[in-house]
Every structure is written in C-alpha cells, then in structure tokens.
Write an enzyme that holds these catalytic residues in place. Structure first.
Site, PDB file in Angstrom:
ATOM      1  N   SER A  94      -0.813  21.392  12.033  1.00 10.04           N
ATOM      2  CA  SER A  94       0.284  22.288  11.653  1.00 10.04           C
ATOM      3  C   SER A  94       0.689  23.148  12.836  1.00 10.04           C
ATOM      4  O   SER A  94      -0.121  23.410  13.745  1.00 10.04           O
ATOM      5  CB  SER A  94      -0.167  23.188  10.497  1.00 10.04           C
ATOM      6  OG  SER A  94       0.750  24.250  10.281  1.00 10.04           O
TER       7      SER A  94
ATOM      8  N   TYR B 245      -6.415  28.655   6.309  1.00 13.90           N
ATOM      9  CA  TYR B 245      -5.655  27.409   6.471  1.00 13.90           C
ATOM     10  C   TYR B 245      -5.387  27.126   7.947  1.00 13.90           C
ATOM     11  O   TYR B 245      -5.630  26.020   8.446  1.00 13.90           O
ATOM     12  CB  TYR B 245      -4.343  27.521   5.703  1.00 13.90           C
ATOM     13  CG  TYR B 245      -3.363  26.394   5.938  1.00 13.90           C
ATOM     14  CD1 TYR B 245      -3.468  25.204   5.234  1.00 13.90           C
ATOM     15  CD2 TYR B 245      -2.313  26.529   6.854  1.00 13.90           C
ATOM     16  CE1 TYR B 245      -2.560  24.168   5.431  1.00 13.90           C
ATOM     17  CE2 TYR B 245      -1.411  25.502   7.064  1.00 13.90           C
ATOM     18  CZ  TYR B 245      -1.534  24.332   6.354  1.00 13.90           C
ATOM     19  OH  TYR B 245      -0.636  23.304   6.570  1.00 13.90           O
TER      20      TYR B 245
END
Length: 299
Positions: A192, A205
């Site tokens: 990400s 995360y």
C-alpha cells in the site's frame, strides 16, 4: 461482460458497511474488468494471451482489486484459477466465479477460509493443486484494515488480527505454494501507499504493509533467477474496505486529495498485476509498482 458504466466516478454517496465489506452492497459498484481510457471513459480491456494456460491463486479474489486481477488473468488466458475469500464474502466470491466462467475459458475454484489460520491455508493451497496441478502465479492480496484515532486505543486483539491477515497469511500462502511453483513462476504481493508515507489512523495496517515490502524484497533475493517476486502499492482505490472502514463523510471525500482528484478503480491496479505476472516483466523482481493517483514515492 462489460459493466453498464461509461464514466469513472469521483463522487461516492456516504455509506458504511460492517467488516469485511461486501462488493455487491457498494454504490456505485467498483469497476473491475473494463479499462479506463482518456478522460475517464471506459474502454474494453484488450487481452493478448499473455498468461495462456497458466494456473493461479488469488487471495482476496472475491472483490475489489483481487476480483479485478482474477478477471484480467482469465482474459489473458489463465485457465485454472483459485480464489481465496473470507467466508462472509461468499456471495461476492460466487458472483466472481460465475462472471469469469461465463465469459472466459477459465475454471474457477473458490475456497472460503481464515487466511490467518495456517492449517486452513495449507488445505486451501492443496485443494488448488489437487484440481489444477501446479501454481504458475500467486497473488497475495487478502487484507483488512480498521480505523483508530489513537494508537493507544487499538485493541491488542485487533493488532494481532491485522498482522495475521495481512502479513502472516501472506507468508503461510507463499510457504505452502512454493513447492508447487517452478522456474519462471511469479508472486505478486499487495502492499500500500501507506507503507511509504504512513497513515495516522491506520498505524497497525500501515505497519503490516511495510512488512510486506520487506518480505517482497527479501524473498525476491532468495528466489532470484527462479521465481520473480514483486508487489503493487495501491493508493486510494474504491473497494469494499472503504465503506467498511470509514465514516459516511470520509467516504464522500475518498480519494479527492490525490493529484488526480479522485479515487482509483480496481481495474486501474489490476493491469499492474497482469504485467508483473506475465512475460513482459521478465527482468523485474523485488520491485513495487505504484498506482496511486499521483503520490510521488521515493523508496
């Protein structure tokens, strides 16, 4: 089977869902298997048989980016595909299977499991091998995220769960897949943009996504010359994780802070996976591609 959409939307009605998020309940639905052309207009994806006869596993392949990857793989000639999905997302998984098999010469196996459970992952990989014989492409895409205003307030159980899903599940799947992969095979991991620029409200995360970058680079060195290992680091993409994670107000503004002024669609990431999985990326390993709407990433 083209979707009845002719323009990429930059506006999303305020909406929320429970985790893990369901694609069939999203408004509008993500764009999974058309390609975005000039001025945001949709064009049919032009396949070239780059993955003809290949067998693939896509984790989190029921919806969002994973679903797009599965569609484009089938269009490019993958004829044996296994989708790992969260059990609560069974409808999305079966919809994906139906659409792929109805429009391509590809047989799809679906396996509901907890990606963070090592024994379940081992059995799921074996189920693919029993049916399709080999693994030419592994896409590690399954993931989860939870918003938290303050790190001190993140439950320990949530931290553990996020790491189980996002990085340990990826390692389990890769470990059990490698004995069935041969020279020339490809692994593509989903990391990400948050691995590079961080995210104040997604600390756990983002940490898992940073670990995925390190995992990709390290494994690529170990397997160099045998199996290519790369990753894709999406920016804000319209997937079920978004209404399942953010407030209605945040959903309405989702992606508008990018240089392009909009969130991306899953298909705009999926083309990167096709490239990394196929012969055109023969000199790529240990690399990360960045479909993120204009964030400049140095790292």
């Amino acid at each position: 089977m083209a979707q009845n959409v002719n323009q990429v939307s930059s506006d999303f009605p305020g909406q929320t869902q429970n985790q893990p998020g369901l694609q069939h309940e999203m408004n509008p639905h993500p764009i999974n298997y058309d390609m975005v052309g000039d001025e945001g207009k949709l064009e049919p994806y032009k396949a070239a048989g780059k993955l003809k006869g290949k067998k693939a596993i896509v984790t989190g392949g029921d919806s969002g980016i994973g679903r797009s990857v599965a569609f484009l793989f089938a269009k490019e000639g993958v004829d044996g595909l296994t989708i790992f999905y969260h059990p609560r997302e069974e409808k999305d998984a079966l919809d994906t299977k139906k659409d792929i098999e109805g429009n391509n010469k590809c047989q799809v196996e679906t396996v509901g499991l907890d990606i963070g459970d090592v024994e379940q992952v081992k059995k799921a990989v074996q189920k693919h091998v029993d049916r399709f014989g080999t693994i030419d492409i592994l896409v590690n895409n399954a993931g989860e995220q939870h918003i938290a205003e303050h790190f001190k307030d993140i439950p320990v159980e949530q931290m553990q769960r996020t790491f189980q899903t996002n990085i340990l599940g990826m390692m389990y799947t890769t470990k059990f897949s490698l004995p069935h992969m041969k020279k020339g095979s490809a692994i593509v991991n989903t990391t990400s943009v948050t691995a590079y620029r961080g995210s104040a409200k997604l600390v756990d995360y983002s940490s898992t996504k940073g670990a995925i970058v390190a995992f990709t680079r390290s494994l690529s060195q170990q397997l160099a010359g045998q199996i290519r290992v790369n990753a894709v680091a999406p920016g804000p993409i319209w997937t079920p994780l978004i209404p399942a994670s953010f407030t209605k107000e945040q959903v309405e503004q989702f992606g508008k802070s990018t240089a392009m002024g909009r969130a991306g669609q899953p298909v705009e990431c999926a083309t990167a996976y096709v490239f990394l999985a196929g012969p055109d990326a023969s000199y790529f390993t240990g690399q990360v591609l960045h479909p993120n709407g204009g964030d400049i990433i140095n790292g």
